[in-house]
Scaffold this active site. Structure first.
Site, short mmCIF file in Angstrom:
data_model
loop_
_atom_site.label_atom_id
_atom_site.label_comp_id
_atom_site.label_asym_id
_atom_site.label_seq_id
_atom_site.Cartn_x
_atom_site.Cartn_y
_atom_site.Cartn_z
N ARG A 1 0.86 -1.18 0.00
CA ARG A 1 0.00 0.00 0.00
C ARG A 1 0.89 1.23 0.00
O ARG A 1 1.72 1.39 0.90
CB ARG A 1 -0.86 -0.05 1.27
CG ARG A 1 -2.04 0.83 1.26
CD ARG A 1 -2.92 0.51 2.44
NE ARG A 1 -2.36 0.97 3.70
CZ ARG A 1 -3.09 1.35 4.73
NH1 ARG A 1 -4.40 1.29 4.65
NH2 ARG A 1 -2.55 1.76 5.83
N THR B 1 -0.75 7.65 -0.92
CA THR B 1 -2.06 7.57 -1.59
C THR B 1 -2.95 6.48 -1.00
O THR B 1 -4.16 6.46 -1.23
CB THR B 1 -1.89 7.25 -3.09
OG1 THR B 1 -1.32 5.94 -3.21
CG2 THR B 1 -0.96 8.26 -3.77
N ASP C 1 0.99 -2.10 12.44
CA ASP C 1 1.41 -2.55 11.11
C ASP C 1 1.72 -4.05 11.18
O ASP C 1 2.72 -4.48 11.77
CB ASP C 1 2.66 -1.77 10.67
CG ASP C 1 3.01 -2.07 9.22
OD1 ASP C 1 3.13 -3.26 8.85
OD2 ASP C 1 3.14 -1.11 8.42
N ASP D 1 5.18 -5.29 9.74
CA ASP D 1 6.30 -4.92 10.59
C ASP D 1 6.34 -5.74 11.88
O ASP D 1 7.40 -6.17 12.33
CB ASP D 1 6.22 -3.42 10.95
CG ASP D 1 6.68 -2.54 9.80
OD1 ASP D 1 7.32 -3.07 8.86
OD2 ASP D 1 6.39 -1.33 9.83
C1 PRP Z 1 -0.93 -4.02 4.79
C2 PRP Z 1 -1.80 -5.25 5.02
C3 PRP Z 1 -2.68 -5.26 3.80
C4 PRP Z 1 -2.89 -3.79 3.54
C5 PRP Z 1 -4.24 -3.38 4.04
O1 PRP Z 1 0.08 -4.32 3.91
O2 PRP Z 1 -1.07 -6.43 5.21
O3 PRP Z 1 -2.10 -5.90 2.69
O4 PRP Z 1 -1.86 -3.09 4.25
O5 PRP Z 1 -4.53 -2.08 3.72
P1 PRP Z 1 -5.69 -1.68 2.71
O6 PRP Z 1 -6.89 -2.49 3.07
O7 PRP Z 1 -5.88 -0.22 2.98
O8 PRP Z 1 -5.20 -1.94 1.32
P2 PRP Z 1 1.24 -3.27 3.55
O9 PRP Z 1 0.82 -2.41 2.42
O10 PRP Z 1 1.65 -2.55 4.80
O11 PRP Z 1 2.38 -4.18 3.00
P3 PRP Z 1 3.35 -5.20 3.74
O12 PRP Z 1 2.50 -6.38 4.17
O13 PRP Z 1 4.32 -5.57 2.68
O14 PRP Z 1 3.97 -4.51 4.92
N1 URA Z 2 -2.11 -2.29 7.29
C1 URA Z 2 -1.68 -2.69 8.52
O1 URA Z 2 -0.71 -3.45 8.64
N2 URA Z 2 -2.34 -2.22 9.59
C2 URA Z 2 -3.39 -1.39 9.49
O2 URA Z 2 -3.96 -1.01 10.53
C3 URA Z 2 -3.82 -0.99 8.22
C4 URA Z 2 -3.16 -1.46 7.13
#
Ligand code: PRP
Ligand code: URA
Length: 214
Positions: A109, A113, A205, A208
């Protein structure tokens, strides 16, 4: 105020799921425990969301005689984690369903944006006959989930379910608008998103916390 209800949403209220989710949310929970809890919750969720899978008869022989048992019908179930955080749910479900195949969808994400950016897509062949379980701990704005399911459908996936640990109302609504036919299962429907698109109260997160980054 009562939480909103959605026709596409099932909240899995099993006490063990709720207990483990509470520990998961706690900011003091270590990376090691977080990883283990995500797997355990995913396994418990898998048990619940597979309740209605169709069965077919199969002839077998016990040590004493021939009999007819029942097995899950159709091709193997396919787990599709959204990278990265969805990876944390694969092992737990695979322990329960060892024959499940695993596809991968790479999405992140954009921090400014909040739009999903895709970077990887690989699923096993025979899409038409498979049931796909898309895995991601977080359903926030829903952008990532909607994009992942759209990619699967473009590839020919006829049956898709979405499993997450924590959902925001906005994300469930986005899935309803884009993919009304896809059931969403979650351990919790939380209150709202903050200005940065994080779920409140949420668990932070997920990627993380799972991988110890940041
Ligand atoms: C997080 C989570 C989802 C997304 C959710 O991933 O694991 O994939 O955000 O958000 P949304 O519903 O608003 O799209 P992230 O983009 O942080 O990626 P990562 O798992 O690689 O850290
Ligand atoms: N992605 C995450 O990992 N946590 C949130 O709360 C939203 C998006």
């Amino acid at each position: 105020m009562a939480p909103p209800s959605f026709p596409n949403l099932t909240v899995l209220a099993h006490p063990l799921i709720q207990h483990k989710l509470t520990i998961l949310r706690d900011r003091r929970t270590s990376t090691r425990d977080f990883k283990q809890l995500v797997n355990e919750i995913a396994m418990l969720m898998a048990y619940e969301v597979t309740q209605d899978l169709p069965l077919e008869p199969v002839d077998i022989e016990t040590p004493l005689e021939k009999t007819t048992g029942r097995q899950v019908a159709g091709k193997k179930l396919t787990l599709v984690p959204i990278l990265r955080a969805g990876l944390g749910m694969v092992e737990g479900i695979s322990q329960l369903i060892p024959s499940a195949r695993v596809g991968h969808i790479g999405l992140y994400r954009d921090h400014d944006t909040l739009q999903p950016v895709d970077y990887y897509f690989k699923i096993p062949s025979g899409e038409q006959d498979r049931t796909f379980f898309v895995l991601d701990p977080m359903l926030a704005t829903g952008g990532s989930a909607v994009a992942a399911v759209s990619a699967l459908k473009r590839a020919g996936a006829p049956r898709v379910r979405f499993l997450c640990l924590v959902a925001a109302p906005a994300g469930v609504q986005a899935m309803l608008d884009a993919h009304r036919d896809v059931p969403v299962y979650t351990a919790a429907l939380d209150r709202e998103l903050n200005a940065k698109g994080y779920i409140l109260p949420g668990l932070g997160d997920a990627g993380d916390r799972l991988f110890g980054t940041r």
